[in-house]
Design an enzyme around this catalytic site. Structure first.
Site, PDB file in Angstrom:
ATOM      1  N   GLY A  35      90.537  -0.637  96.343  1.00  0.00           N
ATOM      2  CA  GLY A  35      91.052  -1.673  95.859  1.00  0.00           C
ATOM      3  C   GLY A  35      92.069  -1.530  94.568  1.00  0.00           C
ATOM      4  O   GLY A  35      91.610  -0.690  93.740  1.00  0.00           O
ATOM      5  N   ASP A  40      84.930  -4.248  89.582  1.00  0.00           N
ATOM      6  CA  ASP A  40      83.476  -4.645  89.559  1.00  0.00           C
ATOM      7  C   ASP A  40      82.615  -3.823  88.709  1.00  0.00           C
ATOM      8  O   ASP A  40      81.352  -4.491  88.344  1.00  0.00           O
ATOM      9  CB  ASP A  40      83.119  -4.308  90.843  1.00  0.00           C
ATOM     10  CG  ASP A  40      83.658  -5.085  92.149  1.00  0.00           C
ATOM     11  OD1 ASP A  40      84.480  -6.059  91.894  1.00  0.00           O
ATOM     12  OD2 ASP A  40      83.540  -4.556  93.160  1.00  0.00           O
TER      13      ASP A  40
HETATM   14  O1  F6P Z   1      86.097  -3.562  94.941  1.00  0.00           O
HETATM   15  C1  F6P Z   1      86.790  -4.428  94.203  1.00  0.00           C
HETATM   16  C2  F6P Z   1      87.042  -5.639  94.902  1.00  0.00           C
HETATM   17  O2  F6P Z   1      87.794  -6.430  94.182  1.00  0.00           O
HETATM   18  C3  F6P Z   1      85.678  -6.345  94.999  1.00  0.00           C
HETATM   19  O3  F6P Z   1      85.405  -6.992  93.933  1.00  0.00           O
HETATM   20  C4  F6P Z   1      86.205  -7.301  96.282  1.00  0.00           C
HETATM   21  O4  F6P Z   1      84.927  -7.412  97.235  1.00  0.00           O
HETATM   22  C5  F6P Z   1      86.940  -6.523  97.279  1.00  0.00           C
HETATM   23  O5  F6P Z   1      87.620  -5.342  96.293  1.00  0.00           O
HETATM   24  C6  F6P Z   1      87.970  -7.087  98.004  1.00  0.00           C
HETATM   25  O6  F6P Z   1      88.661  -6.233  98.498  1.00  0.00           O
HETATM   26  P1  F6P Z   1      90.090  -6.380  99.451  1.00  0.00           P
HETATM   27  O7  F6P Z   1      91.116  -6.071  98.584  1.00  0.00           O
HETATM   28  O8  F6P Z   1      90.114  -5.354 100.445  1.00  0.00           O
HETATM   29  O9  F6P Z   1      90.257  -7.527  99.757  1.00  0.00           O
END
Ligand code: F6P
Length: 343
Positions: A13, A129
């Site tokens: 992410g 996170d």
């Molecule tokens: O790992 C970072 C994060 O923002 C988490 O807090 C969240 O669960 C996830 O990525 C969301 O992922 P995506 O951007 O794939 O929806």
């Protein structure tokens, strides 16, 4: 060492602070007379040999910009047969002396495996996170924390005007660092995180007690990975390449249950990707910058298989394998401290 080339990629992410890292790596490398190649879209760029030369013009003006100029993805080269070989070929074809991998547990987990297979890798810890071990903070966390805190502040005034309970769902897959700390900073009345299962009766009792005391509104901060009756709330069944489900939905499930059990009008706000977007805070710009410079120092010293890390106010390095071994969760003592302010 004569004019080596180093590669850099950003995976997982995105988060605010990635561009300051890229800029710092490039600026420091230029001082060393090295060339930097940026690989696009996480490990996918290494699999596909999709790269761009990063010179000082390429990184000009990116310090305050959120996201990553290199793009990112959740590609896992260990998922598809032949992809790890392609990554190694890309490194060989481009004559890379070292690869700097910027990412969270998943991206750095791949980096750690590649190191064990002989690839010269340095890791830089990234995630809003803040759940990576062996570093006090990851960059991106401070920005997300400040955004979530501001949102909680804003929710207070509307909750109070309407005499409502507002449940605010905050990112945090396995660890509740953003929910816990924004809840503390923003004065949430209850904070619920993945590390400790939600006791719905206790939550409703706290809200009722508060309202009987004369308060007419409540703010409940819940991390998206928090579990209600041992049940993880997910949006869909599909897993990503690292085996994660798409989380979300705990906020609205909780809001419905609170309204039903307490009789108080309840609303939900899901902060979502707002927490990952936009300009990094000064803290994240500086942390990313310090991490980037240190990563190039490690390449220079030939100390591969290391991850840069913040310990106290010092930038040090730790074994990548240790950093990706287990997640850094919110400890019980810290959650107990937060409970002083519940209700
Ligand atoms: O790992 C970072 C994060 O923002 C988490 O807090 C969240 O669960 C996830 O990525 C969301 O992922 P995506 O951007 O794939 O929806």
């Amino acid at each position: 060492m004569s004019n080596p080339k180093i590669g850099i990629m950003t995976g997982g992410g995105d988060c605010p602070g990635l561009n300051p890292v890229i800029r710092a790596v490039v600026k420091k490398a230029i001082l060393e007379n090295w060339q930097v190649l940026g690989f696009r879209n996480g490990w996918k760029g290494l699999v596909d040999n999709d790269r761009v030369v990063l010179d000082s013009k390429a990184v000009s003006g990116i310090l305050p910009r959120g996201g990553t100029i290199l793009g990112t993805s959740r590609t896992n080269p260990y998922k598809k047969q032949g992809d790890v070989e392609k990554v190694k070929q890309t490194i060989a074809v481009n004559d890379l002396h070292a690869l700097i991998a910027v990412g969270g547990e998943d991206t750095l987990g791949v980096a750690s495996k590649l190191y064990k297979e002989g690839v010269k890798v340095i890791g830089i810890p990234k995630t809003i996170d803040n759940d990576l071990s062996c570093t006090d903070f990851t960059f991106g966390f401070d920005t997300a924390l400040n955004i979530a805190t501001e949102c909680i502040d804003r929710l207070h005034t509307t909750a109070e005007s309407h005499n409502r309970v507002i449940v605010v769902e905050i990112m945090g897959r396995h660890a509740g660092w953003i929910a816990l700390q924004s809840g503390l900073a923003g004065g949430a009345d209850i904070i619920l995180i993945p590390e400790f299962p939600i006791d719905l009766n206790e939550v409703c009792a706290l809200i009722k007690k508060r309202h009987e005391r004369g308060k007419t509104f409540s703010i409940v901060a819940v991390a998206e990975g928090a579990k209600l009756s041992e049940q993880e709330i997910t949006q869909e069944e599909k897993l990503d390449e690292f085996g994660h489900v798409k989380l979300g939905g705990i906020g609205s499930a909780l809001a419905k249950l609170i309204e039903k059990k307490t009789g108080y009008e309840t609303r939900v706000t899901v902060l979502g990707h707002i927490q990952r977007g936009g300009s990094p805070t000064a803290f994240d710009r500086i942390l990313g910058t310090r991490f980037g410079v240190k990563a190039v120092d490690l390449v220079k010293e030939g100390r591969f298989g290391q991850m840069v890390s913040l310990q106290g106010n010092n930038i040090v390095s730790v074994d990548l394998a240790n950093a990706v071994g287990a997640l850094k969760l919110v400890p019980k003592e810290m959650y107990e401290m937060a409970k002083v302010f519940f209700g």
